[in-house]
Design an enzyme around this catalytic site. Structure first.
Site, PDB file in Angstrom:
ATOM      1  N   GLU A 152       0.869  -1.195   0.000  1.00  0.00           N
ATOM      2  CA  GLU A 152       0.000   0.000   0.000  1.00  0.00           C
ATOM      3  C   GLU A 152       0.896   1.233   0.000  1.00  0.00           C
ATOM      4  O   GLU A 152       1.759   1.364   0.858  1.00  0.00           O
ATOM      5  CB  GLU A 152      -0.897  -0.014   1.243  1.00  0.00           C
ATOM      6  CG  GLU A 152      -1.599   1.289   1.552  1.00  0.00           C
ATOM      7  CD  GLU A 152      -2.482   1.775   0.396  1.00  0.00           C
ATOM      8  OE1 GLU A 152      -3.287   0.975  -0.124  1.00  0.00           O
ATOM      9  OE2 GLU A 152      -2.341   2.952  -0.005  1.00  0.00           O
ATOM     10  N   ASN A 207      -9.804   4.374  -1.722  1.00  0.00           N
ATOM     11  CA  ASN A 207     -11.141   4.964  -1.816  1.00  0.00           C
ATOM     12  C   ASN A 207     -12.183   4.097  -1.122  1.00  0.00           C
ATOM     13  O   ASN A 207     -13.236   4.590  -0.715  1.00  0.00           O
ATOM     14  CB  ASN A 207     -11.564   5.134  -3.286  1.00  0.00           C
ATOM     15  CG  ASN A 207     -11.013   6.398  -3.915  1.00  0.00           C
ATOM     16  OD1 ASN A 207     -10.696   7.361  -3.227  1.00  0.00           O
ATOM     17  ND2 ASN A 207     -10.904   6.384  -5.236  1.00  0.00           N
ATOM     18  N   GLY A 218     -19.321   4.935   0.274  1.00  0.00           N
ATOM     19  CA  GLY A 218     -20.621   5.112   0.909  1.00  0.00           C
ATOM     20  C   GLY A 218     -21.156   3.930   1.699  1.00  0.00           C
ATOM     21  O   GLY A 218     -22.099   4.084   2.485  1.00  0.00           O
ATOM     22  N   ARG A 256     -26.156   7.926 -12.224  1.00  0.00           N
ATOM     23  CA  ARG A 256     -25.310   9.067 -11.859  1.00  0.00           C
ATOM     24  C   ARG A 256     -25.025   9.997 -13.024  1.00  0.00           C
ATOM     25  O   ARG A 256     -25.037  11.219 -12.875  1.00  0.00           O
ATOM     26  CB  ARG A 256     -23.985   8.541 -11.286  1.00  0.00           C
ATOM     27  CG  ARG A 256     -24.164   7.915  -9.933  1.00  0.00           C
ATOM     28  CD  ARG A 256     -22.888   7.235  -9.480  1.00  0.00           C
ATOM     29  NE  ARG A 256     -23.048   6.738  -8.107  1.00  0.00           N
ATOM     30  CZ  ARG A 256     -22.154   6.001  -7.471  1.00  0.00           C
ATOM     31  NH1 ARG A 256     -21.027   5.656  -8.080  1.00  0.00           N
ATOM     32  NH2 ARG A 256     -22.369   5.604  -6.236  1.00  0.00           N
TER      33      ARG A 256
END
Lengths: 514, 514
Positions: free
Chosen positions: B77, B85, B90, B337
C-alpha cells in the site's frame, strides 16, 4: 427511465438492439505482434534520416516536408497501393474564411470552425490541437492549391458546420489530393514502398525511437508474411498509420456494440497493429471508445459506397430524412455525425433520405445523370413518381409523409426551419418536383477519434512521463484528441495535412543520433 | 442546434462552461516513472508467491484468497493507511434477490441488475464482465457476512437501480467492510505494508510478470521518495491500485473538461502512476474517457463530505431536486449518476435537493439528529421553516417552487410520477411537514470507468496479442469494461470483491517460475 432521460443517453440499448448493431465478446487480436523487446538490432539493413509509416494524407504530407527540409526519407505502406482511407474519402476540406465563401457572401472564421468542432466533439477535444487545426485550415487548403496543384470546384455544407465552408475536390474523392501529393513526392525522388508492414518501433534504453523493424513483401492480412528488415532512422520516425475502424476485435474492446461484422466505410487495412505497437513502446492511448458512425451510408451496398455523396450533398440541404414508421423527420439533417447516426439508430435503422428532382440537380451538380444511373442499377438509389409511391414502397404512412413535406415547404417559404433549426441555403425551394429519389439509411463505422496523445508539435507523448518521446512523431487518425467525441466532416483533411507537415518538419530537424 | 439535439449530447458546452468545470491543458505527469526497461533485477530482496498492490476492497480480497490457497503474500500500500477509496466510500453493496428484499416484498434478480448496469453504462459494458458481477453480487454479500462478519442494517435505493437492492453497512461507510477484511488478513498473518510505492512491474523477455520494484518509506506524493526494493513474485502479481480520479493531468488527457482543480470525492492517492506503469509493460487501456461525476455532492464542503448520504438517502426517494432558476424538477432524482450529473451541470450547477421533516426521518434513520447538527454547523445543510423561506434563500421563484411541490404531492397521491417516472417507495408521503432541509448540488469526480482490459479470470490482457499476460492479474477500479460509460452506485463493491477474489485465487494457482 423517462423518455427525457433516455434522450440524454444519445443511443439507448433498445435502439441499439433493434438496429442490429453487433455485440461482440473480447477476442485475441489478429496476428500476434513481435514479443515485447526494446533491444536495438545488431545490424541495420538501411539508414535514412526519417522513416514515415503510412501513406494517407498525413504520411504523404510528412514525407513531403521532411524531404523539402533535406532529409532522406523512407516512406512505408503496408498495403499494395498507397492512400489508405484518405484516397477513398469524400474529398472535402474545411476552409473557414475562404474566397469561395466570400463570393457567396458567407461570413466565417477560424473561431467559428473551432466552436463547431468543440460542439460536435462534446467538448472532449484537446483545445490546443483543435485550435491549431481551425486556425491553419484555410492556409492549408491554399497550400494544397499552390504547392500541390490540387483542384477544387465547389463549396459543400457538411453536418455540424454552421455554414457551407468545405472546399470540394474536383476529383470527387480524396484521390484528388493523394494523387498530387504522390506526384510531388515523385518529383522529389520519393516513392512509397508498398507491402511493407511495421513490426516494431525500435525504442532504445535511453528512451529515443531510433528506427523500425518491418516486413517487406507483406501480404495483408497475414501479419507473419514478408521478410524482416531493420531501417535505422537517424533523425526521426513519423507514425501516420491511420485509425482502427476496420479492426473488429480492437473496436469491440473499446465499444462492445461495434465489434463483429458491422460494416465500415474503411479500407481493409484500417487495423490496430501499428497503434498497438506504439502503445507497446510507451505511447499514451486517449479517448479510444469514441468511434464515429457515418450517418449517410446505405445498407444496400457495402462500405462507403455511393450513398454518402447523395445523402449529404443533396438530401441534407435540399431534401428530408424521415423515419419510415412515423413519416416524420427525426433529426436536423445537417447536424453533426454523431447526433445524426444516433438518431437513425433510434429509429431502428428504419429511415430514408430523399429529395425531389430539383434538389437532385442542385445537390449533385455536374455528371449527375450518369451517377444516378449507376446508383439505381446497384439498388442503392430508388426513384418514385410521387410521394404516395415512395410511401408505399417503404411502408410509410402516406398522409403523414405528405404532411411532413408540407410543413417543411412552409418552413422554406418562411425562411426558417423552426422544427429542427436546419440551415437553409439561398437556393432552397419547396420539395414538389417529381421524380423523388430516396436512399435507405444505416450508419457504418467511419472514424476512430481516439489514438496516441500528441502535442502541438506532433510529438508522441510518453505514458510514463507525459513528455515527448524523443524521435517519435504522430499525425492523423492514429492520434487522439483533435476531434473529441465526434469529428466534423472535412476536418480530417485539415488534421492530417497540418499535423503531417509539422511531424515531417520536426522529424527532419532532430539531431541525428550516433 | 435544436434543443432536442442538445439533449442527446447529455452535457452541452455552454452548460459545462457555466458550471465552472475546468478546461485544462495537457501537462506532464507528476513525477517521472522509471525509465522504460524490462530487465530482470540482478538480485531480489525478497521472494513471495503473490504480490498484491493496493489495499482497497479488491486488493484485500485478492490477498485473502491467495493466502487461503496457501500462498505467501506481500500486500503493498503506497499511502500511510490502508483502504484507498474503499474505506471512505458510501458503504452500500448491490445484492439482487436478497433476503432483505424478500422481507419487503421486492422482486429482483441478477438479470434485472445486469439490465440496469447496461442501461447506465450506455451499453459500453463488456458483457461477460458485467454478467459475472450481476450474477455473483448476492453470494458475495453473503460471503462478506459469513466469511468476514460484515454487518448490514438497511436496504438502500440508489440511482439507476430499478428497485431498492443495495445492502447498507451498519458502519455507514466502506470501513464497515475494510476493517473486517483487515482483521481476517491479520488472523492469516498478513499485514498491509504501507508507504510502499510500486515503481516497476518486472516483465521478463518471455512475457511473464515476475515481480515488482517498489520504494519503501514512500512519502506521497513524492514519487522519488523512499528506498528501492525488488520483490520476486514466484506465482503472480495482482494489480489493485484503483482509479485515477485524483489525478488532474491524466484525467485532462482523457477528458479536458475534468482537469485542473476540479473537486473529487477521491482520496489523494487516487493517481495514475501504477496504471501507467501497467500500460508501459503492455496492458491494454480501454474506455478511459468515461469519468464519472457523483451527482450528490455539495459545493459547500470539500471532497465526498456529508452531503451524499442525505442527497441520495433522503432527497432522491422522499424529496425533490429543483433548478433554482425555474423552481422546477429537471431530472428523475433516482436516475443513474451520469444522467443526474449531466442534468445538474445543464442547470449551471444552480440546483438544490430538499426534503421535508418526514422525509428526513425516513431517509436518515438512526442518529439523524446528531448528523443534522454537524451538517448544519459546516454550512452544507440548510434548514427552512417554509417553502417561501427556502425559495427566498436560493433565489427561486416561490410560486413555481410551490407548484412543483404540489404537482409532486399529487403524483404521490396518485401513486405514479408521470413527469419523470421516478420509483415511489411504499412509505412515501406528501412533502408538507416543516422544517425543510436543503443542500446545494455540484457534481464532483467520483469514479474512473476505464482501465486495463481483463477477462473473466481477472487476467490482464496484452496490447500486442489480446491474450493474458502471464503472471499479471487485475481487479477493481484499475480495470475497465465492467461498468461501461457509467457505474451504478453500490456496484463497485461487487466488482472489487468478485474480481479481487478471482485474481487472488488465480495468482496463487500459477505454477512458480524458476
Amino acid at each position: 427511465m423517462s423518455e427525457r432521460n433516455q434522450a440524454t443517453h444519445g443511443l439507448t440499448r433498445r435502439a441499439v438492439m433493434s438496429s442490429g448493431l453487433a455485440v461482440a465478446a473480447a477476442a485475441p487480436f489478429a496476428g500476434a505482434a513481435a514479443a515485447a523487446s526494446r533491444a536495438i538490432p545488431e545490424t541495420w539493413d538501411e539508414d535514412v534520416d526519417v522513416v514515415v509509416i503510412g501513406t494517407g494524407f498525413a504520411g504523404l504530407a510528412a514525407a513531403h516536408e521532411a524531404a523539402k527540409a533535406g532529409a532522406s526519407v523512407a516512406l512505408l505502406e503496408k498495403m499494395r497501393v498507397p492512400g489508405g482511407n484518405s484516397i477513398i474519402s469524400g474529398g472535402v476540406i474545411a476552409a473557414p474564411g475562404s474566397p469561395m465563401q466570400a463570393e457567396r457572401g458567407i461570413e466565417d472564421s477560424a473561431d467559428a470552425l473551432y466552436d463547431d468542432m468543440l460542439a460536435a466533439g462534446l467538448d472532449l477535444n484537446h483545445r490546443a490541437l483543435a485550435r491549431l487545426v481551425a486556425e491553419k485550415a484555410l492556409e492549408t487548403v491554399m497550400w494544397s492549391i499552390e504547392e500541390l496543384g490540387a483542384e477544387y470546384d465547389g463549396l459543400s455544407h457538411l453536418g455540424g458546420h454552421a455554414v457551407p465552408r468545405s472546399y470540394a475536390l474536383a476529383a470527387g474523392s480524396g484521390a484528388g489530393l493523394v494523387v498530387p501529393q504522390l506526384a510531388r513526392l515523385e518529383e522529389m525522388g520519393i516513392e512509397p514502398r508498398t507491402r511493407t508492414l511495421l513490426k516494431r518501433l525500435v525504442r532504445d534504453g535511453d528512451g529515443r525511437v531510433k528506427g523500425v523493424e518491418v516486413h517487406e513483401g507483406f501480404s495483408h492480412p497475414d501479419l507473419d508474411s514478408g521478410t524482416p528488415r531493420a531501417i535505422r532512422a537517424a533523425r526521426g520516425v513519423v507514425l501516420a498509420t491511420g485509425g482502427f475502424g476496420g479492426d473488429p476485435a480492437f473496436r469491440a474492446l473499446q465499444d462492445p456494440r461495434l465489434g463483429g461484422e458491422l460494416d465500415t466505410t474503411n479500407h481493409p487495412g484500417a487495423t490496430s497493429e501499428a497503434l498497438r505497437e506504439a502503445l507497446n513502446i510507451g505511447c499514451v492511448l486517449i479517448q479510444p471508445s469514441w468511434i464515429q458512425l457515418g450517418p449517410w451510408t446505405s445498407p444496400d451496398e457495402r462500405g462507403f459506397g455511393m450513398a454518402p455523396t447523395f445523402v449529404q450533398g443533396a438530401t441534407a440541404s435540399y431534401g428530408l430524412w424521415v423515419a419510415t414508421e412515423t413519416g416524420e423527420r427525426f433529426v436536423n439533417e445537417l447536424a453533426d455525425r454523431k447526433t445524426r447516426a444516433d438518431a437513425i439508430i433510434r429509429t431502428g435503422n428504419r429511415a430514408i433520405a430523399f429529395v425531389d428532382a430539383a434538389g437532385w440537380r442542385k445537390g449533385m451538380g455536374g455528371n449527375a445523370g450518369e451517377r444516378r444511373q449507376r446508383m439505381k442499377e446497384t439498388g442503392v438509389l430508388m426513384e418514385y413518381d410521387s410521394l404516395d409511391e415512395m410511401a408505399a414502397a417503404h411502408d410509410i404512412p402516406a398522409e403523414r409523409l405528405k404532411e411532413t413535406v408540407e410543413r417543411f415547404n412552409a418552413a422554406v417559404a418562411a425562411g426558417e426551419d423552426e422544427a429542427w433549426g436546419r440551415y437553409l441555403p439561398q437556393d432552397i425551394a419547396p420539395i414538389d418536383e417529381p421524380p423523388f429519389y430516396a436512399v435507405r439509411l444505416a450508419p457504418k463505422i467511419h472514424h476512430t477519434m481516439g489514438g496516441v496523445a500528441i502535442d502541438t508539435e506532433a510529438h508522441a507523448l510518453d505514458v510514463s512521463t507525459g513528455e515527448p518521446i524523443p524521435g517519435l512523431f504522430a499525425a492523423g487518425e492514429v492520434t487522439g484528441g483533435v476531434h473529441g467525441a465526434s469529428r466534423l466532416g472535412s476536418c480530417a483533411y485539415a488534421d492530417c495535412l497540418i499535423f503531417g507537415r509539422i511531424a515531417g518538419r520536426n522529424a527532419a530537424a532532430m539531431e541525428p543520433w550516433s
